[in-house]
Design a protein around this motif. Structure first.
Motif, PDB file in Angstrom:
ATOM      1  N   ILE C 118       0.842  -1.207   0.000  1.00 23.78           N
ATOM      2  CA  ILE C 118       0.000   0.000   0.000  1.00 23.78           C
ATOM      3  C   ILE C 118       0.875   1.254   0.000  1.00 23.78           C
ATOM      4  O   ILE C 118       0.588   2.234  -0.698  1.00 23.78           O
ATOM      5  CB  ILE C 118      -0.973  -0.025   1.192  1.00 23.78           C
ATOM      6  CG1 ILE C 118      -1.945  -1.185   0.988  1.00 23.78           C
ATOM      7  CG2 ILE C 118      -1.748   1.273   1.301  1.00 23.78           C
ATOM      8  CD1 ILE C 118      -2.689  -1.571   2.220  1.00 23.78           C
ATOM      9  N   LEU C 122       0.858   4.226  -2.655  1.00 18.64           N
ATOM     10  CA  LEU C 122       0.703   5.627  -2.232  1.00 18.64           C
ATOM     11  C   LEU C 122       1.765   6.504  -2.870  1.00 18.64           C
ATOM     12  O   LEU C 122       1.470   7.543  -3.461  1.00 18.64           O
ATOM     13  CB  LEU C 122       0.865   5.731  -0.713  1.00 18.64           C
ATOM     14  CG  LEU C 122      -0.349   5.625   0.181  1.00 18.64           C
ATOM     15  CD1 LEU C 122       0.069   5.776   1.636  1.00 18.64           C
ATOM     16  CD2 LEU C 122      -1.335   6.713  -0.182  1.00 18.64           C
ATOM     17  N   VAL C 145       1.339  18.459  -0.075  1.00 17.13           N
ATOM     18  CA  VAL C 145       0.101  18.077   0.611  1.00 17.13           C
ATOM     19  C   VAL C 145      -0.088  16.558   0.541  1.00 17.13           C
ATOM     20  O   VAL C 145      -0.368  15.903   1.553  1.00 17.13           O
ATOM     21  CB  VAL C 145      -1.114  18.810  -0.012  1.00 17.13           C
ATOM     22  CG1 VAL C 145      -2.416  18.194   0.440  1.00 17.13           C
ATOM     23  CG2 VAL C 145      -1.076  20.281   0.348  1.00 17.13           C
ATOM     24  N   VAL C 146       0.106  15.974  -0.637  1.00 15.58           N
ATOM     25  CA  VAL C 146      -0.063  14.524  -0.770  1.00 15.58           C
ATOM     26  C   VAL C 146       0.944  13.789   0.118  1.00 15.58           C
ATOM     27  O   VAL C 146       0.596  12.828   0.811  1.00 15.58           O
ATOM     28  CB  VAL C 146       0.074  14.086  -2.247  1.00 15.58           C
ATOM     29  CG1 VAL C 146       0.124  12.581  -2.367  1.00 15.58           C
ATOM     30  CG2 VAL C 146      -1.082  14.634  -3.066  1.00 15.58           C
ATOM     31  N   ILE C 148       2.355  14.789   2.892  1.00 13.86           N
ATOM     32  CA  ILE C 148       1.994  14.926   4.307  1.00 13.86           C
ATOM     33  C   ILE C 148       0.813  14.018   4.636  1.00 13.86           C
ATOM     34  O   ILE C 148       0.837  13.253   5.602  1.00 13.86           O
ATOM     35  CB  ILE C 148       1.638  16.396   4.632  1.00 13.86           C
ATOM     36  CG1 ILE C 148       2.884  17.275   4.523  1.00 13.86           C
ATOM     37  CG2 ILE C 148       1.047  16.500   6.024  1.00 13.86           C
ATOM     38  CD1 ILE C 148       2.589  18.758   4.552  1.00 13.86           C
ATOM     39  N   VAL C 149      -0.232  14.080   3.808  1.00 13.81           N
ATOM     40  CA  VAL C 149      -1.436  13.303   4.089  1.00 13.81           C
ATOM     41  C   VAL C 149      -1.132  11.803   4.026  1.00 13.81           C
ATOM     42  O   VAL C 149      -1.610  11.031   4.854  1.00 13.81           O
ATOM     43  CB  VAL C 149      -2.550  13.699   3.093  1.00 13.81           C
ATOM     44  CG1 VAL C 149      -3.752  12.811   3.268  1.00 13.81           C
ATOM     45  CG2 VAL C 149      -2.956  15.140   3.293  1.00 13.81           C
ATOM     46  N   ALA C 150      -0.288  11.399   3.067  1.00 16.67           N
ATOM     47  CA  ALA C 150       0.071   9.986   2.955  1.00 16.67           C
ATOM     48  C   ALA C 150       0.777   9.522   4.224  1.00 16.67           C
ATOM     49  O   ALA C 150       0.469   8.448   4.758  1.00 16.67           O
ATOM     50  CB  ALA C 150       0.963   9.771   1.738  1.00 16.67           C
ATOM     51  N   LEU C 152       0.504  10.769   7.208  1.00 17.35           N
ATOM     52  CA  LEU C 152      -0.466  10.716   8.299  1.00 17.35           C
ATOM     53  C   LEU C 152      -1.296   9.438   8.204  1.00 17.35           C
ATOM     54  O   LEU C 152      -1.748   8.892   9.210  1.00 17.35           O
ATOM     55  CB  LEU C 152      -1.402  11.930   8.247  1.00 17.35           C
ATOM     56  CG  LEU C 152      -0.797  13.273   8.607  1.00 17.35           C
ATOM     57  CD1 LEU C 152      -1.815  14.386   8.399  1.00 17.35           C
ATOM     58  CD2 LEU C 152      -0.340  13.269  10.052  1.00 17.35           C
ATOM     59  N   ASP C 153      -1.495   8.981   6.980  1.00 19.32           N
ATOM     60  CA  ASP C 153      -2.312   7.798   6.740  1.00 19.32           C
ATOM     61  C   ASP C 153      -1.578   6.522   7.156  1.00 19.32           C
ATOM     62  O   ASP C 153      -2.215   5.523   7.496  1.00 19.32           O
ATOM     63  CB  ASP C 153      -2.663   7.752   5.243  1.00 19.32           C
ATOM     64  CG  ASP C 153      -3.919   6.944   4.970  1.00 19.32           C
ATOM     65  OD1 ASP C 153      -4.699   6.739   5.917  1.00 19.32           O
ATOM     66  OD2 ASP C 153      -4.107   6.519   3.825  1.00 19.32           O
ATOM     67  N   VAL C 156      -2.501   4.544  10.392  1.00 16.72           N
ATOM     68  CA  VAL C 156      -3.829   3.926  10.290  1.00 16.72           C
ATOM     69  C   VAL C 156      -3.756   2.691   9.386  1.00 16.72           C
ATOM     70  O   VAL C 156      -4.396   1.673   9.655  1.00 16.72           O
ATOM     71  CB  VAL C 156      -4.877   4.913   9.738  1.00 16.72           C
ATOM     72  CG1 VAL C 156      -6.270   4.447  10.101  1.00 16.72           C
ATOM     73  CG2 VAL C 156      -4.643   6.300  10.253  1.00 16.72           C
ATOM     74  N   ILE C 157      -2.967   2.785   8.322  1.00 16.95           N
ATOM     75  CA  ILE C 157      -2.816   1.636   7.426  1.00 16.95           C
ATOM     76  C   ILE C 157      -2.203   0.469   8.194  1.00 16.95           C
ATOM     77  O   ILE C 157      -2.703  -0.660   8.155  1.00 16.95           O
ATOM     78  CB  ILE C 157      -1.927   2.005   6.210  1.00 16.95           C
ATOM     79  CG1 ILE C 157      -2.604   3.057   5.341  1.00 16.95           C
ATOM     80  CG2 ILE C 157      -1.615   0.770   5.380  1.00 16.95           C
ATOM     81  CD1 ILE C 157      -1.763   3.554   4.189  1.00 16.95           C
ATOM     82  N   VAL C 159      -2.122  -0.185  11.414  1.00 13.94           N
ATOM     83  CA  VAL C 159      -3.038  -0.765  12.411  1.00 13.94           C
ATOM     84  C   VAL C 159      -4.130  -1.574  11.723  1.00 13.94           C
ATOM     85  O   VAL C 159      -4.412  -2.722  12.108  1.00 13.94           O
ATOM     86  CB  VAL C 159      -3.665   0.356  13.277  1.00 13.94           C
ATOM     87  CG1 VAL C 159      -4.769  -0.199  14.150  1.00 13.94           C
ATOM     88  CG2 VAL C 159      -2.604   1.020  14.118  1.00 13.94           C
TER      89      VAL C 159
END
Lengths: 250, 223, 236
Positions: C118, C122, C145-146, C148-150, C152-153, C156-157, C159
């Motif tokens: 994953i 990304l 932006v992408v 940073i957001v990736a 942060l993701d 969660v991925i 877990v």
């Protein structure tokens, strides 16, 4: 403590590798009106976009009320009206709905009545319930003009306000600009050729090679450039608008 | 607040008038469900696992199309620019666009759930009520993610291609959690037994709503 | 100075890589349960480490770019994403090679492999965004932006994928057995290998970064020239 509405200092802007504006100096006091003329593609739209805060300078400053235009805070943007070469109108909303929508965004009081007045004024009352998508280019331009002036802005940025307008529409637009100037709005506009303005004081500047130079237009509409040939070349401060107070108040 | 409601109401009015996005989304969800039934075979997709999976596949792809369309509508006549220089701040703009996308997706999902019940021979009962919060969490997360990414990909070449390429991998955690939780609920398990999955969905939503709210400013403005 | 650093990184990275290679094939004892294949572990783990560090660097550069608005952060972030992508691909390849003899399949939806896949998707998206657009300040902001957001993701991925695998128990043997580095020589080999890969990746990063810096400077120069040309036209 009121700030000069529009002030550009050493404004430069390039797109990718292509420089469009080199060093633009301009100041417009309340009630001042500056008309920018120049060849196609000389950067008139870029200059006005930058003043409007749609575009960020590559160098120098574009200030509205003393703040950088591209990151003007929300409430300050209420004081700026912009007419771009795009109309910003929703084709699937009616003329009235478009005006009411923008009126709400700009916090115009009694938005319905204000929209009605503007539609009447622009000669669009009969088609106020028609979708903008069905409008001719000239009607759309009239509505876009109303949209820009709806909130009685203190700074008005008009990119080719007379384009697509018929004779009656042009007369109307001139009257509106004159009124705005009389109400001490600072106006920056561009025109294709000779501006059809009359009855009030305005200053014509020519954008050439990325800088503004004073320009006088002869009767035929050809530009007789006064500055460049008389040794005023380089970065001319063409900004002082005749007759109006330019002193930035300390 | 006035700006938020003005933009949101405008989007809803536009949608009511044309109905384009919603109809397209419902049709797309329907097609995805049918394709999945054919692709996986009549037997392969029976049961809660298959139904939940199909539902979320529909959500991801319908959502991708919906969010792209919602932002492209602003592209006509440069309306997005008009919004960007209006007094409405860009974070509020993000909130309004996200809410509009979520509402359109929710409508499509209601249709998808109804079709899922028919296609997968499920019953209309309390289990369907329990799937609502799970789908709602998924829709909010996807709407936030898709609104941010639609703005990112909107001004590039091949925008409609780039959008799913960016959005789908990012949505993976919510997808995993959503499918698992939906399948659990459809199999008759109570929501309280699915806390871990719901936790992931909530965490995902918080991350993307907050980062979208904070970062939209950066992608909305132009140079 | 910068060139000396790059050369130093290249030389020491290459030397250490040779040493690590020697240790992996000549020095470290063969792991008891998995046999000779387990040696791939000494390449697999450093690659994963580099990939994770690179992607973290992408996000950090993104934050600095948005904050300070300096092109150098964008160049560094871009270089890090490319290096990270190379090593992330290596993680997937070595993982696959390792999985075949041990698990009997080239690919399993093991939580670590899945997470890596994953991540690969990304950052593949990140690089496609950059490849599909002009390099303007606006696209640099999009990429930031992408990135940073990736990042942060990612937690969660991790877990969700782990939970996904535990609730859906794996049929195959877990890798746990392979990780018990009971012999100190194994630890030593792993550490040398990690150091070697880190230096090597840093060298690649510097090379790529230098290229991007040169491009930025060339662009500035071209802009400057065009500006001069414009002002010359203005004088006429």
């Amino acid at each position: 403590m009121s700030q000069v509405p529009v002030r550009l200092r050493g404004l430069a802007k390039s797109y990718g590798l292509k420089p469009v504006l080199r060093s633009v100096e301009l100041e417009i006091a309340p009630g001042g009106c500056v008309v920018i003329v120049g060849d196609n593609g000389c950067g008139k739209s870029t200059l006005l976009r930058t003043i409007a805060g749609l575009s960020r300078p590559s160098g120098g400053e574009a200030l509205l009320f003393g703040e950088e235009a591209w990151r003007l805070a929300g409430p300050m943007r209420q004081r700026v009206g912009v007419l771009s070469h795009q109309s910003f109108l929703y084709p699937n909303l009616t003329a009235r709905e478009n005006l009411e929508f923008y009126g709400r965004l700009y916090g115009v009081p009694k938005v319905g009545a204000a929209a009605g007045r503007w539609l009447e004024r622009m000669g669009l009352a009969a088609v106020s319930r028609a979708r903008v998508g069905t409008f001719s280019r000239g009607m759309e331009q009239r509505l876009a003009l109303a949209r820009a002036m709806l909130a009685a802005p203190e700074v008005l940025v008009l990119d080719e306000p007379f384009s697509a307008l018929d004779g009656e529409g042009t007369t109307l637009a001139v009257a509106l600009i004159k009124e705005a100037v009389a109400q001490r709005t600072a106006v920056a506009m561009s025109t294709h050729g000779r501006p059809p303005l009359s009855g009030f004081e305005f200053k014509t500047l020519r954008l050439v090679a990325g800088v503004l130079k004073p320009a006088a237009l002869d009767e035929a509409g050809r530009e007789a450039v006064t500055g460049a040939r008389t040794g005023l070349a380089g970065s001319v401060d063409g900004g002082t608008v005749g007759g109006f107070a330019q002193r930035p108040e300390a | 607040m006035a700006g938020l409601s003005a933009v949101l109401l405008k989007d809803l009015k536009l949608e009511l008038r044309s109905g384009q996005s919603t109809i397209a989304l419902v049709a797309l969800s329907l097609l995805i469900l049918v394709v999945l039934v054919f692709a996986l075979g009549n037997e392969g997709v029976r049961g809660p696992e298959g139904a939940a999976g199909a539902l979320w596949v529909a959500l991801v792809f319908a959502g991708t199309v919906g969010a792209t369309k919602a932002l492209l509508a602003e592209g006509e006549n440069g309306c997005l620019r008009g919004l960007v220089i209006s007094p409405v701040d860009r974070a509020t703009l993000f909130a309004a666009k996200m809410m509009a996308a979520a509402i359109f997706m929710a409508i499509a999902e209601i249709a998808a759930v109804a079709l899922m019940v028919l296609f997968f021979n499920l019953e209309f009962d309390a289990r369907l009520a329990r799937i609502v919060p799970i789908l709602a969490l998924g829709i909010v997360g996807f709407a936030a993610l898709a609104t941010l990414l639609a703005a990112v990909s909107g001004r590039t070449r091949a925008a409609d291609l780039l959008m799913p390429i960016l959005a789908v991998p990012m949505f993976v955690p919510a997808l995993i959690a959503g499918v698992k939780a939906s399948a659990g609920v459809l199999a008759g398990r109570p929501l309280s037994g699915l806390q871990a999955w719901l936790g992931i969905l909530v965490a995902f939503d918080i991350i993307f709503v907050v980062s979208g709210y904070l970062l939209f400013e950066q992608v909305a403005r132009e140079d | 100075m910068k060139r000396a650093l790059t050369t130093g990184l290249g030389a020491s990275g290459s030397a250490l890589l040779l040493a690590a290679l020697g240790m992996v094939f000549l020095y470290v004892p063969t792991e008891a349960t998995q046999g000779i294949v387990q040696r791939i572990f000494y390449f697999h783990v450093p690659c994963a480490w580099i990939a994770f560090v690179s992607f973290a660097l992408v996000a950090i550069c993104g934050i600095f770019y948005l904050w300070l608005d300096q092109q150098v952060w964008d160049d560094l972030g871009y270089a890090a994403a490319e290096v990270g992508m190379v090593f992330c691909t290596l993680v997937l390849i070595t993982g696959s090679l390792w999985a075949k003899p041990i698990w009997g399949a080239w690919w399993t939806w093991d939580s670590r492999l899945t997470t890596t896949l994953i991540l690969w998707l990304l950052y593949g998206g990140y690089l496609m965004l950059r490849a599909m657009s002009e390099d303007t300040a606006q696209v640099a902001r999009y990429a930031a932006v992408v990135g940073i957001v990736a990042a942060l993701d990612v937690p969660v991925i991790v877990v969700s994928v782990r939970l996904w695998r535990t609730i859906h128990p794996a049929v195959l043997v877990t890798r746990q057995g392979g990780h018990g580095l009971e012999d100190p020589r194994m630890v030593a080999t792993l550490l040398v290998s990690i150091a070697a890969f880190t230096l090597f990746a840093a060298w690649l990063l510097m090379l790529r970064f230098a290229t991007l810096r040169t491009r930025t400077r060339l662009n500035e120069l071209a802009r400057h020239l065009a500006l001069n040309e414009l002002s010359r036209r203005g004088e006429e």
